[in-house]
Design an enzyme around this catalytic site. Sequence first.
Site, PDB file in Angstrom:
ATOM      1  N   THR A 147      -2.230 -50.252   6.849  1.00 17.83           N
ATOM      2  CA  THR A 147      -3.523 -50.870   6.512  1.00 17.83           C
ATOM      3  C   THR A 147      -3.799 -50.658   5.162  1.00 17.83           C
ATOM      4  OG1 THR A 147      -4.219 -50.645   8.681  1.00 17.83           O
ATOM      5  CG2 THR A 147      -6.135 -50.662   6.859  1.00 17.83           C
ATOM      6  N   GLY A 177      -7.694 -51.464  16.705  1.00 16.22           N
ATOM      7  CA  GLY A 177      -7.704 -50.040  16.475  1.00 16.22           C
ATOM      8  C   GLY A 177      -9.023 -49.425  15.620  1.00 16.22           C
ATOM      9  N   ASP A 178      -8.740 -48.379  14.856  1.00 17.84           N
ATOM     10  CA  ASP A 178      -9.453 -47.700  14.153  1.00 17.84           C
ATOM     11  C   ASP A 178     -10.260 -48.515  12.924  1.00 17.84           C
ATOM     12  OD1 ASP A 178      -7.243 -47.260  12.927  1.00 17.84           O
ATOM     13  OD2 ASP A 178      -8.105 -46.579  11.465  1.00 17.84           O
ATOM     14  N   THR A 198      -5.540 -44.603   7.942  1.00 18.24           N
ATOM     15  CA  THR A 198      -4.419 -45.567   8.130  1.00 18.24           C
ATOM     16  C   THR A 198      -3.371 -44.764   9.216  1.00 18.24           C
ATOM     17  OG1 THR A 198      -2.582 -46.895   7.185  1.00 18.24           O
ATOM     18  CG2 THR A 198      -3.333 -44.863   6.068  1.00 18.24           C
ATOM     19  N   GLY A 199      -2.840 -45.805  10.046  1.00 13.55           N
ATOM     20  CA  GLY A 199      -1.583 -45.165  10.779  1.00 13.55           C
ATOM     21  C   GLY A 199      -2.180 -45.525  12.380  1.00 13.55           C
TER      22      GLY A 199
HETATM   23  C1  SD4 Z   1      -4.433 -49.777  13.564  1.00 13.17           C
HETATM   24  N1  SD4 Z   1      -4.814 -48.231  11.793  1.00 13.17           N
HETATM   25  O1  SD4 Z   1      -4.770 -51.023  13.985  1.00 13.17           O
HETATM   26  C2  SD4 Z   1      -4.452 -49.499  12.247  1.00 13.17           C
HETATM   27  C3  SD4 Z   1      -3.114 -49.867  11.715  1.00 13.17           C
HETATM   28  C4  SD4 Z   1      -2.733 -48.984  10.647  1.00 13.17           C
HETATM   29  O2  SD4 Z   1      -1.482 -48.045   8.667  1.00 13.17           O
HETATM   30  O3  SD4 Z   1      -3.065 -48.313   9.686  1.00 13.17           O
HETATM   31  N2  SD4 Z   1      -1.980 -48.962   9.953  1.00 13.17           N
HETATM   32  O4  SD4 Z   1      -4.399 -48.923  14.196  1.00 13.17           O
END
Ligand code: SD4
Length: 288
Positions: A147, A177-178, A198-199
């Site tokens: 992200t 997600g978050d 992110t993640g």
């Molecule tokens: C998610 N946090 O949809 C986001 C994806 C993402 O680095 O960051 N990615 O879970």
Amino acid sequence: MQPIVIATWKFGELAARAALPLLTRGAAALDAALAGAQAVEDDPAVNSVGYGGLANRLGVVSLDACVMDGRTLDCGAVAGVENIRHVAALARLVMEKTPHLMLVGEGAKLFAVQHGFPLECLHTPESVATWQRRGLEKSTTHLTHDTVTVLALDQTGSLAGVCTTSGLSHKMPGRVGDSPIIGAGLYVDNAAGAAGGTGVGEEILRIAASSVMVESLRAGQTPQEACELAARRIVEVGKRRNVKPAQIAFIALDPRGNVGAACTAGTDFHFAVGRGDCVEMKQAVAIA
Ligand code: SD4
């Protein structure tokens, strides 16, 4: 006050390069952070954000975003939005033009159309090919997650943040997600600081990570300490739940322009820092 912008991952450099000149010319933090995020949304080579983002299991690109202004705690978010490229700008419009904080799915799309956003196909030949290839890989490592979160401090000393993503590739239809959740993927308060994650969003949500980081800043910790606190908590929760800690990274910025970043071990996390007239890439501390 010297303005500063920080942004996640290697493509954060693109965001920082778009935002920094605006900050230097006196733009408000939210305008600059949004311009930075939009530069990444527009880049078809970034396959986890905006145009060219990787699709869900049904082959549909579904985007999430949020924005927050640290002066007033004004914020806005959209989730599960299809066919709209500039979802961060759409989140800002939710903040500015509605009494609500979040719109999802068809309602968000309708609101976008009402405000002149074009409906677009967000696939590119490359993103479709990558999505097909990863779909054939039988492991979960294809769940890429990158992200862009942009945090900015402007000349007036005000903070803002923007987060925008296509989420995990091959996610279940309807999964959010978050990233569009205030307090999870992003939180900004001029009285304390700004933070973003992110993640793997499920794990960021589980600990309300950005809220944790901003409260730690409010209590007097540095941005680096705040990010390490959140990363440690991810690791501890992984142990409690008997699962390998997810790949997660955090960034934070305080109202004095101090920066922090940390990630869980195994997350090769780089982020961009723009201040003065230069943008540099940094690697985050990893917490095992
Ligand atoms: C998610 N946090 O949809 C986001 C994806 C993402 O680095 O960051 N990615 O879970």
